[in-house]
Design a protein around this motif. Structure first.
Motif, mmCIF file in Angstrom:
data_model
loop_
_atom_site.group_PDB
_atom_site.id
_atom_site.type_symbol
_atom_site.label_atom_id
_atom_site.label_comp_id
_atom_site.label_asym_id
_atom_site.label_seq_id
_atom_site.Cartn_x
_atom_site.Cartn_y
_atom_site.Cartn_z
ATOM 1 N N UNK A 117 9.086 39.224 14.754
ATOM 2 C CA UNK A 117 7.774 39.778 14.431
ATOM 3 C C UNK A 117 6.970 40.150 15.671
ATOM 4 N N UNK A 118 7.311 41.275 16.307
ATOM 5 C CA UNK A 118 6.556 41.724 17.482
ATOM 6 C C UNK A 118 5.175 42.236 17.082
ATOM 7 N N UNK A 119 4.385 42.558 18.074
ATOM 8 C CA UNK A 119 3.020 43.045 17.827
ATOM 9 C C UNK A 119 3.074 44.338 17.022
ATOM 10 N N UNK A 120 2.256 44.421 15.993
ATOM 11 C CA UNK A 120 2.183 45.624 15.179
ATOM 12 C C UNK A 120 3.091 45.626 13.970
ATOM 13 N N UNK A 121 3.846 44.541 13.735
ATOM 14 C CA UNK A 121 4.761 44.542 12.597
ATOM 15 C C UNK A 121 4.002 44.595 11.279
ATOM 16 N N UNK A 122 2.819 43.974 11.231
ATOM 17 C CA UNK A 122 2.049 43.968 9.994
ATOM 18 C C UNK A 122 1.582 45.373 9.634
ATOM 19 N N UNK A 128 4.690 50.873 5.237
ATOM 20 C CA UNK A 128 5.845 50.974 4.356
ATOM 21 C C UNK A 128 5.419 50.794 2.901
ATOM 22 N N UNK A 129 4.536 49.831 2.645
ATOM 23 C CA UNK A 129 4.043 49.616 1.285
ATOM 24 C C UNK A 129 3.255 50.810 0.771
ATOM 25 N N UNK A 130 2.423 51.398 1.624
ATOM 26 C CA UNK A 130 1.635 52.566 1.225
ATOM 27 C C UNK A 130 2.546 53.746 0.909
ATOM 28 N N UNK A 131 3.574 53.948 1.719
ATOM 29 C CA UNK A 131 4.506 55.055 1.477
ATOM 30 C C UNK A 131 5.260 54.833 0.174
ATOM 31 N N UNK A 132 5.679 53.597 -0.086
ATOM 32 C CA UNK A 132 6.386 53.301 -1.334
ATOM 33 C C UNK A 132 5.465 53.549 -2.536
ATOM 34 N N UNK A 133 4.195 53.157 -2.443
ATOM 35 C CA UNK A 133 3.247 53.403 -3.535
ATOM 36 C C UNK A 133 3.060 54.891 -3.773
ATOM 37 N N UNK A 134 2.902 55.655 -2.713
ATOM 38 C CA UNK A 134 2.718 57.107 -2.855
ATOM 39 C C UNK A 134 3.975 57.757 -3.421
#
Length: 162
Positions: A117-122, A128-134
């Protein structure tokens, strides 16, 4: 103000007798104030730096006067050489920067995939969640529009047969 002895409401002095003796000695031999010392130090440094900058300016002008005939004489060679050297240096800098960016990106990807979990993983997971929702929304809209178009096509074909 700091050189004066502090007294309370009854005339007693704050602190010990050492403080009183120290204040008496300061009043007998007045030392220069801090502001005077600061001013003298700043003025000395300022004047020194001003003289040095004047010497550097004079040396630069003399060097430019001496070098100008040489620069004019060799400018047909120096100008293209400077252009080529600057383009080559820029190319090497760009290439090196791209290499460093690639190594950093690959290191980040490796750490992400290995679960460190490097910086920016969140942010990546959120995107990724937003793209999947769209994508889900687009799929549902396409399905609805397909059903609508199919219904209109059937109405058009049934309307022409009757």
């Amino acid at each position: 103000m700091t050189d004066q002895a502090r007294t309370g409401s009854y005339g007693s002095s704050y602190g010990s007798s050492y403080d009183t003796n120290m204040n008496m000695n300061m009043n007998n031999n007045p030392a220069p104030s801090r502001q005077t010392i600061k001013f003298l130090t700043a003025a000395t440094i300022g004047i020194t730096l001003l003289l040095l900058s004047g010497l550097i300016l004079t040396g630069t002008v003399i060097g430019l006067i001496i070098a100008t005939p040489l620069l004019v004489l060799f400018s047909p060679i120096l100008v293209p050489a400077a252009i080529i050297l600057s383009l080559a240096a820029g190319g090497f800098m760009f290439s090196g920067g791209c290499g460093v960016a690639a190594v950093a990106a690959l290191s980040w990807i490796y750490n992400y995939v290995s679960g460190k979990y490097p910086a920016g993983y969140d942010t990546l997971d959120y995107a990724r969640g937003m793209i999947a929702d769209k994508a889900r929304d687009v799929k549902e809209r396409a399905k609805d529009y397909g059903n609508y178009a199919q219904g209109r096509a059937q109405e058009a074909t049934h309307g022409s047969t009757y």
